[in-house]
Structure formats: structure tokens, C-alpha cells
Design an enzyme around this catalytic site. Sequence first.
Site, PDB file in Angstrom:
ATOM      1  N   ARG A   1     -11.117  -0.356  14.444  1.00 38.77           N
ATOM      2  CA  ARG A   1     -11.052   0.372  13.180  1.00 38.77           C
ATOM      3  C   ARG A   1     -12.074  -0.222  12.218  1.00 38.77           C
ATOM      4  O   ARG A   1     -13.238   0.113  12.284  1.00 38.77           O
ATOM      5  CB  ARG A   1      -9.618   0.308  12.641  1.00 38.77           C
TER       6      ARG A   1
ATOM      7  N   CYS B   1      13.955  25.084   2.549  1.00 39.50           N
ATOM      8  CA  CYS B   1      13.076  25.704   1.546  1.00 39.50           C
ATOM      9  C   CYS B   1      12.281  24.613   0.822  1.00 39.50           C
ATOM     10  O   CYS B   1      12.480  23.427   1.051  1.00 39.50           O
ATOM     11  CB  CYS B   1      13.891  26.482   0.521  1.00 39.50           C
TER      12      CYS B   1
ATOM     13  N   LYS C   1       0.839  -1.202   0.000  1.00 34.02           N
ATOM     14  CA  LYS C   1       0.000   0.000   0.000  1.00 34.02           C
ATOM     15  C   LYS C   1       0.872   1.249   0.000  1.00 34.02           C
ATOM     16  O   LYS C   1       2.072   1.175   0.283  1.00 34.02           O
ATOM     17  CB  LYS C   1      -0.912  -0.013   1.237  1.00 34.02           C
TER      18      LYS C   1
ATOM     19  N   ASP D   1      12.490  23.674  -2.240  1.00 27.14           N
ATOM     20  CA  ASP D   1      13.251  22.892  -3.223  1.00 27.14           C
ATOM     21  C   ASP D   1      14.731  22.747  -2.898  1.00 27.14           C
ATOM     22  O   ASP D   1      15.452  22.054  -3.611  1.00 27.14           O
ATOM     23  CB  ASP D   1      13.115  23.547  -4.597  1.00 27.14           C
TER      24      ASP D   1
ATOM     25  N   ARG E   1       0.870 -10.672   7.036  1.00 28.24           N
ATOM     26  CA  ARG E   1       0.889  -9.492   6.167  1.00 28.24           C
ATOM     27  C   ARG E   1       2.131  -8.673   6.515  1.00 28.24           C
ATOM     28  O   ARG E   1       2.203  -8.026   7.546  1.00 28.24           O
ATOM     29  CB  ARG E   1      -0.398  -8.681   6.361  1.00 28.24           C
TER      30      ARG E   1
ATOM     31  N   TYR F   1      15.406  31.655   4.373  1.00 32.31           N
ATOM     32  CA  TYR F   1      14.264  32.494   4.751  1.00 32.31           C
ATOM     33  C   TYR F   1      14.298  32.838   6.233  1.00 32.31           C
ATOM     34  O   TYR F   1      14.598  31.991   7.067  1.00 32.31           O
ATOM     35  CB  TYR F   1      12.954  31.756   4.470  1.00 32.31           C
TER      36      TYR F   1
HETATM   37  C1  LIG Z   1      -0.603  -1.642   6.836  1.00 36.45           C
HETATM   38  C2  LIG Z   1      -1.207  -2.905   7.275  1.00 36.45           C
HETATM   39  C3  LIG Z   1      -0.405  -4.037   7.482  1.00 36.45           C
HETATM   40  C4  LIG Z   1       1.099  -3.998   7.437  1.00 36.45           C
HETATM   41  O1  LIG Z   1       1.603  -3.517   8.657  1.00 36.45           O
HETATM   42  P1  LIG Z   1       3.185  -3.445   8.930  1.00 36.45           P
HETATM   43  O2  LIG Z   1       3.295  -2.995  10.325  1.00 36.45           O
HETATM   44  O3  LIG Z   1       3.708  -2.425   7.952  1.00 36.45           O
HETATM   45  O4  LIG Z   1       3.716  -4.784   8.652  1.00 36.45           O
HETATM   46  C5  LIG Z   1      -1.041  -5.224   7.780  1.00 36.45           C
HETATM   47  N1  LIG Z   1      -2.395  -5.284   7.886  1.00 36.45           N
HETATM   48  C6  LIG Z   1      -3.189  -4.223   7.714  1.00 36.45           C
HETATM   49  C7  LIG Z   1      -4.653  -4.371   7.860  1.00 36.45           C
HETATM   50  C8  LIG Z   1      -2.629  -2.986   7.411  1.00 36.45           C
HETATM   51  O5  LIG Z   1      -3.422  -1.922   7.262  1.00 36.45           O
END
Ligand SMILES: *Cc1c(COP(=O)(O)O)cnc(C)c1O
Length: 371
Positions: free
Chosen positions: A138, A313, A41, A315, A221, A267
Amino acid sequence: MPNRMLFRPTKAMINLDAIKDNVKALNNYLGDKTSIIAVVKADGYGHGDVETARAAIEAGAKMVSVATPEEAVKLREFGISEDILVMGPSPVGFAETAKDLSITVAVSGVEWLEEVCLTKEFDHALKVHVKIDSGMGRYGVRDAESLNAIINFAKKSKQVIVDGVFTHYSCADMDQCKTTDEQYERFMELVELFPEKPRLVHASNSAAALLYPDYRLDAVRFGIGLYGIAPSEFVQQKLPFSLKRALSLETELAHVKRLEKGGSVSYGATYQSLEDEWIGTLPIGYADGLRRGLRGQEVLIGGMRVPIVGTICMDQCMVKLPGEMPVGEKVVLLGKQGNEEINMEEWAERLDTIPYEIAVSLSKRIPRVYG
Ligand SMILES: *Cc1c(COP(=O)(O)O)cnc(C)c1O
């Protein structure tokens, strides 16, 4: 994507071998029963989603996941043919595209399924993973009744295949946290309600995949760890194998000048030299993700740590050099040079945030160069 011709020396070098090594090391550590879902993601946490997904798959990841429908569609457009899971909420309007592109969506209520199946008669089934909220608060089903409604709907409907069920931990990267155990137990209680276990039951993010071997289940994951970054200092201390960082951020000195004592920089003229100083100008600024709060942060030049002085800045920014240095001298903002290393954790501390936010804040203007 092919690398475009680059003129500005500011670039993020992405080491795809590091990503592959992280996947292989995790695969070894997990063993045969647990597969890896590569989380790509937010443009692969700033590393490039397509490139990262390809590397992870080549190294043995069995599936990829993203947060939004658009991210999933992009991966399909670029030829990623493995299963793709959209972990976050998908609007009902995405269901048809998801089915056509064989994208798996997360479902957290029977209403969603009812609405999808009312609006469309699919010729083949839409794959879903049921998301369970085991304590994160969530997205996801929280109670048995709502889960049973989904299970019963799926049993009757030919239009939906429940291919998986998953949850997400809130505290797996923290020390002394009972929440993870409680969440695991709550999750497993609800998973028991399925008359047949879905193909993929998964719960662990990077932190849990690395620290909770008992909670591996069918898949993990793997997000931040894929990129070689530990989810937290606590996890870093406990890593079962070392992670290889994939990203380094570099540029070159674009301009070098001698500033007389009392001369000011940038700046607001908030930096004034206390003596005659050598000041270098770097072609990178906050529009690239070098946030203004990073004033004072060091960069590496000639293997030495050198501070950013004055306001950053949009850039450009300025550094105080130890002496005269040639224009074109290599500068490392994130990564190694000589014996020194600056990592995202160091930026994160200065900005009072986490390395995740640093990784995704490097803006699109910085070209990613793959090697
Ligand atoms: C982003 C996310 C992950 C990955 O989490 P990490 O801490 O980056 O490994 C796994 N599951 C869900 C639902 C997420 O939103």
C-alpha cells in the site's frame, strides 16, 4: 462536544469507560517498554475522534494517529496536545501546517522531503515517521535504496526529524499466516539501515498487538480493539484479555399498529403478513447507516429478538412485534438487552463485510451520546 438537545430517540451511546478499560488492559498486557498509539481515524471508527482520543490519553495512550491531515488538524483544534501521527499519505502542501501544529507525518519517499524543503524554509523541524512497505503493498518505502535516500536526506537536513519508523501488517488477524513473520523480518532488516534507531519503531495494529507479543517494539497502533471490537473471529477466539464494547445503538418504537392478514409493509410491498400481526415502526433507516441489506436482521425489544420486516427506508424501518407493545418502548439495534446481545459482527456477516465497516458506516445523523 456538548450534547445537543435530542428529540429523535435514535442515538449511539458511547461508553468512554469501556475505551479507557481497553487501553488500561492493553497497557498491562504490553508492559512498560511498549506504548499505545490510539488510532482515532474515521471519527474514532464512528465513536467520535476527539472524545475517544481524550479517553484513550487519559487512560494511558501516549500518542494518537489518524489517516488524513484534516483529521489531525481537527484534533489539534479541539485541544489534543499529544503527538499526532498522520499514517496515510500527506500532500506536500500540508507540510507547513503539520510543522506549525506539530503534527507528525508519514513519509514514503525522499522526493516528498526534497519538495517540501525546496518550497519552504522552516524555522523548526518537521517531525516524520518513515513508512515502510514490508508486504502490505500500500503506502511506504519498499527497498533499501529508497530508504537510504531518506536516511541520507534527513541526516543532512535540519528541517526534518525522523522521530519514528513503522510498517503495517496485512494478515495479522488471520489464522496460520506466515506473512506477519515475513513482514516483521523484512521491516527489521530495513530498520537496521538507520545509523541511529529512531525513537519509535512500531508495526502492530490491534491484531498483532494482541496476538504477537514478540513483535511489540516501541509502540502499537491500537484501532479497532480500542473500541472493544476484535479485528476478526480468529482474534476474538485468542484474546489475551476481554475487550469491552464501547458503542450501543438504540431507539424507541415510534408507532405500533395491528396489520390485518395480507397487509403489506414498506416500499415495493414485498412483505405481507401471513396473519394478523403487530408491526412497530422505528425512526432509523439507511440514511443513519442501517443499510437496506439489513432487512431481516433482528433488533432487541423487551429482551427479545424481533426481525426487521419489509424494505428498510431512508429514515424508518418496520419490525414484526410478538404482540402489542407501547410506543416509546426501548429498542436496541446494537448492544445488550436482557440476556440478548447483537453486535457489529452479526450485522457484518449479514452484509458480507467486517465490523470495521459497520462501525464507520453509522452516519453523522445519529447523535453520539457519551457516558
Ligand atoms: C487503521 C490502521 C491501524 C489500526 O488498525 P486496527 O486493525 O484497527 O487496530 C494501524 N495502522 C495503520 C497504518 C492503519 O491504517
